[in-house]
Design a protein around this motif. Structure first.
Motif, PDB file in Angstrom:
ATOM      1  N   SER A  56       0.849  -1.351   0.101  1.00  0.00           N
ATOM      2  CA  SER A  56       0.269   0.050  -0.052  1.00  0.00           C
ATOM      3  C   SER A  56       0.878   1.247   0.054  1.00  0.00           C
ATOM      4  CB  SER A  56      -0.831   0.017   1.129  1.00  0.00           C
ATOM      5  OG  SER A  56      -1.748   1.061   1.218  1.00  0.00           O
ATOM      6  N   GLN A  57       1.848   1.302   0.891  1.00  0.00           N
ATOM      7  CA  GLN A  57       2.705   2.601   0.944  1.00  0.00           C
ATOM      8  C   GLN A  57       3.511   2.701  -0.293  1.00  0.00           C
ATOM      9  OE1 GLN A  57       5.787   2.134   3.865  1.00  0.00           O
ATOM     10  NE2 GLN A  57       6.363   4.074   3.745  1.00  0.00           N
ATOM     11  N   ILE A  58       4.053   1.521  -1.055  1.00  0.00           N
ATOM     12  CA  ILE A  58       4.696   1.742  -2.199  1.00  0.00           C
ATOM     13  C   ILE A  58       3.715   2.168  -3.411  1.00  0.00           C
ATOM     14  CG2 ILE A  58       5.714   0.403  -4.087  1.00  0.00           C
ATOM     15  CD1 ILE A  58       6.983  -1.152  -1.801  1.00  0.00           C
ATOM     16  N   ARG A  59       2.658   1.782  -3.470  1.00  0.00           N
ATOM     17  CA  ARG A  59       1.477   2.290  -4.453  1.00  0.00           C
ATOM     18  C   ARG A  59       1.065   3.625  -4.230  1.00  0.00           C
ATOM     19  NH1 ARG A  59      -4.167   0.455  -5.372  1.00  0.00           N
ATOM     20  NH2 ARG A  59      -4.268   0.733  -3.178  1.00  0.00           N
ATOM     21  N   LEU A  60       1.149   4.031  -2.990  1.00  0.00           N
ATOM     22  CA  LEU A  60       0.595   5.444  -2.756  1.00  0.00           C
ATOM     23  C   LEU A  60       1.724   6.499  -2.804  1.00  0.00           C
ATOM     24  CD1 LEU A  60      -1.995   4.640   0.042  1.00  0.00           C
ATOM     25  CD2 LEU A  60      -2.308   5.306  -2.476  1.00  0.00           C
TER      26      LEU A  60
ATOM     27  N   GLU B 247       4.763   9.549  -7.907  1.00  0.00           N
ATOM     28  CA  GLU B 247       5.525   9.069  -8.883  1.00  0.00           C
ATOM     29  C   GLU B 247       6.967   9.973  -8.803  1.00  0.00           C
ATOM     30  OE1 GLU B 247       4.829   7.691 -12.497  1.00  0.00           O
ATOM     31  OE2 GLU B 247       2.833   7.121 -12.032  1.00  0.00           O
ATOM     32  N   ALA B 248       6.834  11.188  -8.427  1.00  0.00           N
ATOM     33  CA  ALA B 248       8.164  12.085  -8.435  1.00  0.00           C
ATOM     34  C   ALA B 248       9.103  11.468  -7.475  1.00  0.00           C
ATOM     35  CB  ALA B 248       7.768  13.291  -7.978  1.00  0.00           C
ATOM     36  N   ASN B 249       8.798  10.654  -6.495  1.00  0.00           N
ATOM     37  CA  ASN B 249       9.545   9.935  -5.468  1.00  0.00           C
ATOM     38  C   ASN B 249      10.708   8.945  -6.058  1.00  0.00           C
ATOM     39  OD1 ASN B 249       9.036  12.136  -4.018  1.00  0.00           O
ATOM     40  ND2 ASN B 249       7.882  10.715  -2.368  1.00  0.00           N
ATOM     41  N   TRP B 250      10.000   8.388  -7.167  1.00  0.00           N
ATOM     42  CA  TRP B 250      10.610   7.219  -8.010  1.00  0.00           C
ATOM     43  C   TRP B 250      11.345   7.584  -9.137  1.00  0.00           C
ATOM     44  CZ3 TRP B 250      10.514   2.860  -5.076  1.00  0.00           C
ATOM     45  CH2 TRP B 250       9.449   2.538  -4.178  1.00  0.00           C
ATOM     46  N   PRO B 251      12.587   7.532  -8.983  1.00  0.00           N
ATOM     47  CA  PRO B 251      13.532   7.663 -10.391  1.00  0.00           C
ATOM     48  C   PRO B 251      13.060   6.547 -11.665  1.00  0.00           C
ATOM     49  CG  PRO B 251      15.044   8.159  -8.606  1.00  0.00           C
ATOM     50  CD  PRO B 251      13.683   7.516  -8.129  1.00  0.00           C
ATOM     51  N   VAL B 252      12.762   5.397 -10.957  1.00  0.00           N
ATOM     52  CA  VAL B 252      12.559   4.375 -11.859  1.00  0.00           C
ATOM     53  C   VAL B 252      11.203   3.651 -11.066  1.00  0.00           C
ATOM     54  CG1 VAL B 252      13.204   2.336 -12.757  1.00  0.00           C
ATOM     55  CG2 VAL B 252      14.706   3.899 -12.537  1.00  0.00           C
TER      56      VAL B 252
ATOM     57  N   PRO C 261      20.880  -3.758  -4.999  1.00  0.00           N
ATOM     58  CA  PRO C 261      19.667  -3.087  -6.012  1.00  0.00           C
ATOM     59  C   PRO C 261      19.769  -1.497  -5.721  1.00  0.00           C
ATOM     60  CG  PRO C 261      18.974  -5.018  -4.777  1.00  0.00           C
ATOM     61  CD  PRO C 261      20.302  -4.831  -4.282  1.00  0.00           C
ATOM     62  N   MET C 262      19.051  -1.181  -6.925  1.00  0.00           N
ATOM     63  CA  MET C 262      19.010   0.472  -6.777  1.00  0.00           C
ATOM     64  C   MET C 262      18.791   1.076  -5.730  1.00  0.00           C
ATOM     65  SD  MET C 262      16.966   2.854  -9.469  1.00  0.00           S
ATOM     66  CE  MET C 262      17.898   2.851 -10.664  1.00  0.00           C
ATOM     67  N   TYR C 263      17.490   0.605  -5.120  1.00  0.00           N
ATOM     68  CA  TYR C 263      16.843   1.138  -3.896  1.00  0.00           C
ATOM     69  C   TYR C 263      17.400   0.547  -2.722  1.00  0.00           C
ATOM     70  CZ  TYR C 263      14.064   3.676  -7.228  1.00  0.00           C
ATOM     71  OH  TYR C 263      13.458   4.332  -8.293  1.00  0.00           O
ATOM     72  N   ASN C 264      18.393  -0.253  -2.697  1.00  0.00           N
ATOM     73  CA  ASN C 264      18.828  -0.789  -1.594  1.00  0.00           C
ATOM     74  C   ASN C 264      20.401  -0.378  -1.229  1.00  0.00           C
ATOM     75  OD1 ASN C 264      17.185  -3.470  -2.201  1.00  0.00           O
ATOM     76  ND2 ASN C 264      17.387  -3.131  -0.128  1.00  0.00           N
ATOM     77  N   SER C 265      20.828   0.773  -1.924  1.00  0.00           N
ATOM     78  CA  SER C 265      21.972   1.413  -2.254  1.00  0.00           C
ATOM     79  C   SER C 265      22.236   2.272  -0.949  1.00  0.00           C
ATOM     80  CB  SER C 265      22.476   2.134  -3.192  1.00  0.00           C
ATOM     81  OG  SER C 265      21.546   3.239  -3.370  1.00  0.00           O
ATOM     82  N   GLY C 266      21.544   2.644  -0.087  1.00  0.00           N
ATOM     83  CA  GLY C 266      21.864   3.489   1.173  1.00  0.00           C
ATOM     84  C   GLY C 266      21.739   5.185   0.707  1.00  0.00           C
ATOM     85  N   PHE C 267      21.622   5.432  -0.507  1.00  0.00           N
ATOM     86  CA  PHE C 267      21.686   6.876  -1.135  1.00  0.00           C
ATOM     87  C   PHE C 267      20.339   7.223  -1.259  1.00  0.00           C
ATOM     88  CE2 PHE C 267      25.984   5.230  -1.765  1.00  0.00           C
ATOM     89  CZ  PHE C 267      26.714   6.193  -0.932  1.00  0.00           C
TER      90      PHE C 267
END
Length: 89
Positions: free
Chosen positions: A39-43, A46-51, A83-89
């Protein structure tokens, strides 16, 4: 996928860039509530996700954090990076 179909139980989830490419992993994480994570990811705006993730894979596990750590280590061993979103940045 409907939010109702995701169990409200602990587990590990994987976000994919493409629903047809299982090697397009964006994030591997654990959650006390898979439904809450979905639910959190779905909501998320879009601007918060580069991909933007296109697929949400999951499995239930009582030791969700240990399983996620194991999956991340396996991914890093095979790919040489996280993975891209586990990079810590």
């Amino acid at each position: 996928m409907s939010e109702r179909r995701v169990p409200d139980r602990p587990g590990v989830y994987v976000l994919l860039r493409s629903e047809t490419d299982p090697s397009s992993v964006l994030k591997i994480a654990s959650s006390r509530s898979l439904r809450g994570a979905f639910s959190q990811i779905r909501l998320e705006p879009e601007a918060n996700w580069p991909v933007r993730p296109a697929a949400f894979l999951y499995f239930e596990s009582l030791s969700e954090s240990e399983e996620a750590t194991r999956f991340l280590a396996e991914y890093r061993d095979r790919r040489g990076t996280r993975p891209m979103y586990n990079s810590g940045f």
